[in-house]
Design an enzyme around this catalytic site. Sequence first.
Site, PDB file in Angstrom:
ATOM      1  N   HIS A 115     -17.476  20.569  38.307  1.00  0.00           N
ATOM      2  CA  HIS A 115     -17.692  19.123  38.184  1.00  0.00           C
ATOM      3  C   HIS A 115     -17.980  18.756  36.723  1.00  0.00           C
ATOM      4  CE1 HIS A 115     -17.449  17.508  42.183  1.00  0.00           C
ATOM      5  NE2 HIS A 115     -18.388  18.308  42.674  1.00  0.00           N
ATOM      6  N   GLU A 174     -13.874  16.523  44.547  1.00  0.00           N
ATOM      7  CA  GLU A 174     -14.371  17.665  45.297  1.00  0.00           C
ATOM      8  C   GLU A 174     -13.312  18.757  45.415  1.00  0.00           C
ATOM      9  OE1 GLU A 174     -17.306  18.243  45.961  1.00  0.00           O
ATOM     10  OE2 GLU A 174     -18.220  16.286  45.689  1.00  0.00           O
ATOM     11  N   HIS A 191     -18.445  25.777  41.706  1.00  0.00           N
ATOM     12  CA  HIS A 191     -18.167  24.403  42.142  1.00  0.00           C
ATOM     13  C   HIS A 191     -18.932  23.399  41.293  1.00  0.00           C
ATOM     14  CE1 HIS A 191     -17.417  21.226  45.242  1.00  0.00           C
ATOM     15  NE2 HIS A 191     -18.541  20.762  44.729  1.00  0.00           N
ATOM     16  N   GLU A 192     -20.223  23.642  41.100  1.00  0.00           N
ATOM     17  CA  GLU A 192     -21.041  22.699  40.329  1.00  0.00           C
ATOM     18  C   GLU A 192     -20.627  22.674  38.863  1.00  0.00           C
ATOM     19  OE1 GLU A 192     -22.805  20.622  41.802  1.00  0.00           O
ATOM     20  OE2 GLU A 192     -22.766  21.560  43.767  1.00  0.00           O
TER      21      GLU A 192
END
Length: 301
Positions: free
Chosen positions: A158, A216, A154-155
């Site tokens: 981004h 997100e 997820h990070e």
Amino acid sequence: MKKMKHLAVSLSLLAAFGTVSVGDAVAQNDRNTTVQDGIEVRPLSRLRKLVPTEQLNEAAAQQYTQMMSQAQQKGVLLPPSHPEVQRLRNIARRIIPQTARWNQEATQWQWQVNVIDSKDVNAFCMPGGRIGFFTGILTSLKLTDDEVAAVMGHEIAHALREHSREKMGKQMATNGLARLGGALVSGIFGVDPGITGTIAGYTAQFAGLKFSRDDEREADLVGLDIAARAGYDPRAGIALWRKMAALDKRAPIEVFSTHPGGESRIADMESHMNLLLPVYARAKGTTAAKLPPYRTNVALR
């Protein structure tokens, strides 16, 4: 001269993190989606070009180094020999080769993974591939390797999707400073020692930047995609967010403050399991139909 430098820095910070008012209108042409293996994402925003990538990555590198140096001085930076550091770096070694399919520039990033001993339930990936985990997210949620991979994916997503760069460019345009953007950003991102004190606090902006719902969603799905290709179960993403919801109910805190949870978010992940599970199954040398149920290490309600 010093006053002028501080003025440039102040204007740059205002441009980068001011209140958005008309940026959505500027970005209308960036909203069409593209599909990769069934996962829909927006094209990389043209507004991100207001922030030169080399300078952004240089700033991130400088601030990441400063953050880790301060952590080491305080005795809270875990050493490379620590089992948790080794675990996270091993997971990263499997995930990183899968990143280029979402951003070819990732092959040139100077990847780093470090762990800070802190109760904070959080993690981040700065532009250019600099990853940080706080022990709080590992211990409070008792993360399995698959769940660590979901957080890390997820990070990283981004950064791959350049969400912080897009947001900064959008807010620069919103504040009418697009023409001055290059000069002002250079004022922040230069190596002039006279302004290093001013930008020291900028690290928190990288780590705490709040993203939109669309950002997100992309980070969730792209992150699970690269984790699944690395051989980590994408169903861990669902377990992860249920753990976070349970933790928040027990002791209301601003858990993952830059990443709002919610059932709709879990529903998005569940609706894409028909795409993600076959990818994971191939990485494991089997088929989706033969995968065993996902098992976490904490009872979820």
